[in-house]
Design an enzyme around this catalytic site. Sequence first.
Site, short mmCIF file in Angstrom:
data_model
loop_
_atom_site.label_atom_id
_atom_site.label_comp_id
_atom_site.label_asym_id
_atom_site.label_seq_id
_atom_site.Cartn_x
_atom_site.Cartn_y
_atom_site.Cartn_z
N ARG A 21 33.76 42.61 57.49
CA ARG A 21 35.10 42.67 56.93
C ARG A 21 35.83 43.93 57.39
NH1 ARG A 21 35.43 39.13 52.17
NH2 ARG A 21 33.39 38.14 51.91
N SER A 136 26.82 24.76 36.05
CA SER A 136 27.82 25.52 36.79
C SER A 136 28.38 24.69 37.95
CB SER A 136 27.18 26.81 37.33
OG SER A 136 28.08 27.57 38.08
N THR A 244 42.55 37.16 34.27
CA THR A 244 42.75 38.45 34.90
C THR A 244 44.14 38.96 34.62
OG1 THR A 244 42.63 39.66 36.99
CG2 THR A 244 43.55 37.45 37.08
N LYS A 247 46.46 39.52 38.87
CA LYS A 247 47.09 38.56 39.78
C LYS A 247 48.51 38.26 39.29
CE LYS A 247 42.87 36.71 41.76
NZ LYS A 247 41.90 37.69 41.23
N THR A 276 31.39 51.34 29.89
CA THR A 276 32.36 51.67 30.93
C THR A 276 33.65 52.18 30.30
OG1 THR A 276 33.36 50.83 32.98
CG2 THR A 276 33.47 49.40 31.07
N THR A 277 34.35 53.03 31.03
CA THR A 277 35.58 53.61 30.53
C THR A 277 36.64 52.53 30.32
OG1 THR A 277 35.11 55.66 31.70
CG2 THR A 277 37.39 55.31 31.05
N THR A 362 32.65 33.37 51.59
CA THR A 362 33.67 32.94 50.64
C THR A 362 33.88 31.44 50.72
OG1 THR A 362 34.73 35.10 50.85
CG2 THR A 362 36.02 33.35 49.84
#
Length: 410
Positions: A21, A136, A244, A247, A276-277, A362
């Site tokens: 990438r 799944s 999310t 996006k 986590t913060t 992907t």
Amino acid sequence: MNYDHYFSEALARVRDERRYRVFADLERLAGRFPVAIWHSSSGPREVVVWCSNDYLGMGQHPKVIGSMVETVTRMGTGAGGTRNIAGTNHPLVELERELADLHGKDAALVFTSGYVSNLTGIATLVKLMPGCLVLSDAKNHNSMIEGVRQSGAEKQIFRHNDLAHLEELLQAAAANQPKLIVFETLYSTDGNVAPVGGICDLAEKYGAMTYADEVHAVGMYGPRGAGMAAQQGAMSRVDVLEGTLGKAFGCLGGYIAGKAVIIDAVRSYAPGFIFTTALPPAICAAATTAIRHLKVSSSERELHQERVARVKAALAAAGLPVMPNETHIVPVLVGDPEKCKAATDLLLADHGIYIQPINYPTVARGTERLRITPTPHHDDELIGALVAALADVWERLDLPLVCEQGSRGA
């Protein structure tokens, strides 16, 4: 002992597989979206971004920017700690309330990214149900796959969007075994949509829970931008909705929403949440502003859909192999990893158009593609330039057009 060879060999493997990438160094320009500055090896130049996940341009919206600036001026930059240690800032609490309201759920829980919300959300839910079977979809995102893997639970993969196969697997499971069906409502590489109602029918019939990833649909579809499940009239039937803020809402972060007892259990047990913060107040305030705006404004969604239809029609008229779907994702099939990368290099260097190649892992080998994501800000002039550039690149790389391959783009 020299350890470098391990890493050199790993990088060589990626390059040999044509999936190394390369990232473009981009500088977004407030007020000029989708134009950006590409900091190339030969110096900076303007380019047009055609693959942003800021689908509606809300990261550039004056109200969203204003909310962030006002909050950071008033409250500072960081969150100050984890949620348990001083990090539960008031804008974050308001954001979770706004998300719960958006999805018609009791509660919501915000994470630092959509990836983390899937990874730690799924793993935690499954671990709290001993003996759980996870079912799944075959095309689920890596974050969901990793969440299932980290749960350590038994899993079955059902063929993509195949309700008959899903029912076979449910029938084979013990009636009293906990079961969780995990799927996306909108799949971002093909742009196709899950039969949410049908999945919920099977879940209710066989006593399973449902977990739906809405990251490419929230803000974009359904009443008030609640997502694809809402558009299909099935939002209330899904047990856990994941989304999310990075996006359509133009900010940063991920979340899950569901019954209060489910959300509280994840809050209490999920390592990816506890240790986590927290998100900073300014990010939370901006995200809340974007959500509130899109709850009452449909103009962005309507213009976006019109632009998407315009792009698809223009590409099809030029004979380019657009992979058809009913959503805002516009995949153009290349089918070769080297030519896919070469196409995007030519678009960027010769035409000032930035589109990231989508290669294995992907997508499956042989289905490499360009994934174009129009926004309300891509006008007719930009669309015309895109089509002309793609036609030029297709000719230079001797890539097949639809007319030469029959159903190539189907």
